[in-house]
Design an enzyme around this catalytic site. Structure first.
Site, PDB file in Angstrom:
ATOM      1  N   TYR A  44       0.851  -1.344  -0.141  1.00 33.15           N
ATOM      2  CA  TYR A  44      -0.068   0.067  -0.012  1.00 33.15           C
ATOM      3  C   TYR A  44       1.001   1.246  -0.189  1.00 33.15           C
ATOM      4  CZ  TYR A  44      -3.730  -3.206   1.374  1.00 33.15           C
ATOM      5  OH  TYR A  44      -4.512  -4.268   1.475  1.00 33.15           O
TER       6      TYR A  44
ATOM      7  N   HIS B  56      -4.399   6.366  -1.234  1.00 35.62           N
ATOM      8  CA  HIS B  56      -5.249   6.226  -0.157  1.00 35.62           C
ATOM      9  C   HIS B  56      -4.137   6.304   1.049  1.00 35.62           C
ATOM     10  CE1 HIS B  56      -9.102   5.523   1.563  1.00 35.62           C
ATOM     11  NE2 HIS B  56      -8.843   4.338   2.057  1.00 35.62           N
TER      12      HIS B  56
ATOM     13  N   ASN C 107     -10.115   1.054   8.181  1.00 32.01           N
ATOM     14  CA  ASN C 107     -11.335   0.988   8.546  1.00 32.01           C
ATOM     15  C   ASN C 107     -11.448   1.023  10.275  1.00 32.01           C
ATOM     16  OD1 ASN C 107     -12.154   0.775   5.943  1.00 32.01           O
ATOM     17  ND2 ASN C 107     -12.720  -1.089   6.031  1.00 32.01           N
TER      18      ASN C 107
ATOM     19  N   ASN D  76     -13.869   5.564   5.130  1.00 32.90           N
ATOM     20  CA  ASN D  76     -13.851   4.844   6.025  1.00 32.90           C
ATOM     21  C   ASN D  76     -13.081   5.031   7.254  1.00 32.90           C
ATOM     22  OD1 ASN D  76     -16.108   3.324   5.200  1.00 32.90           O
ATOM     23  ND2 ASN D  76     -14.824   1.865   4.158  1.00 32.90           N
TER      24      ASN D  76
END
Length: 187
Positions: free
Chosen positions: A15, A20, A66, A112
């Site tokens: 990631y 994000h 989240n 989220n």
């Protein structure tokens, strides 16, 4: 501690360059500029820095997006901070690439990470630095969720965007919210 700066992202190498994870990238840039050393704390990575005479805690929650609120809530309680002393840095798919906005509160926009923070802090009244990452271009069939989980492209000039966002955090600390908003939000 004068301010908790939370860079949102997801842990793991896969990631690292994602749109994000732009919050993580900004936190890393602030730590680099001001000699912060990362250590594990609050279900995340924490670094403490000084901006002028202010003590700033940088937090990268490692709970995945989240569940970011767990780490943010733990750090907020530990440092005895009010929501207005928490700045959350996050990607914003509704903004064109490169647009920055400092604000207090607001909606969740389907994010989220923000939803989790609101649930844990029991308020939306924390500071935010929204970083525009854009949307898929015309003809790109990916939904926004897949797009933000893809890496920045070289032409996105992510390094420049991250540097500008780190500058905005420094300006917020130096000049206060209203003056920083006047400078940052108009660009």
């Amino acid at each position: 501690m004068d301010l908790l700066v939370v860079g949102l992202g997801n842990p793991g190498r896969e990631y690292a360059g994602n749109r994000h994870n732009v919050g993580y990238l900004v936190a890393d840039e602030l730590a680099r500029r001001h000699g912060g050393a990362w250590r594990s704390k609050f279900s995340g990575q924490l670094a403490e820095i000084r901006l002028d005479s202010h003590k700033i805690a940088l937090l990268k929650p490692e709970t995945f997006m989240n569940e970011s609120g767990r780490a943010v809530s733990a750090a907020t309680r530990f440092y005895k901070l009010e929501p207005g002393e928490v700045l959350v840095i996050h990607d914003e798919g509704d903004f064109e690439l490169g647009r920055l906005e400092l604000k207090v509160g607001g909606g969740l926009g389907g994010h989220n990470g923000l939803r989790s923070i609101v649930q844990h802090l029991k308020t939306q009244d924390f500071l935010r630095l929204r970083i525009g990452v854009g949307r898929p271009e015309r003809g790109d069939p990916r939904p926004l969720a897949d797009y933000v989980l893809s890496n920045f492209e070289p032409h996105d000039e992510a390094e420049t965007l991250v540097a500008r966002a780190a500058d905005a955090v420094e300006q917020l600390d130096a000049d206060g919210l209203e003056r920083a908003q006047a400078a940052v939000n108009r660009r």
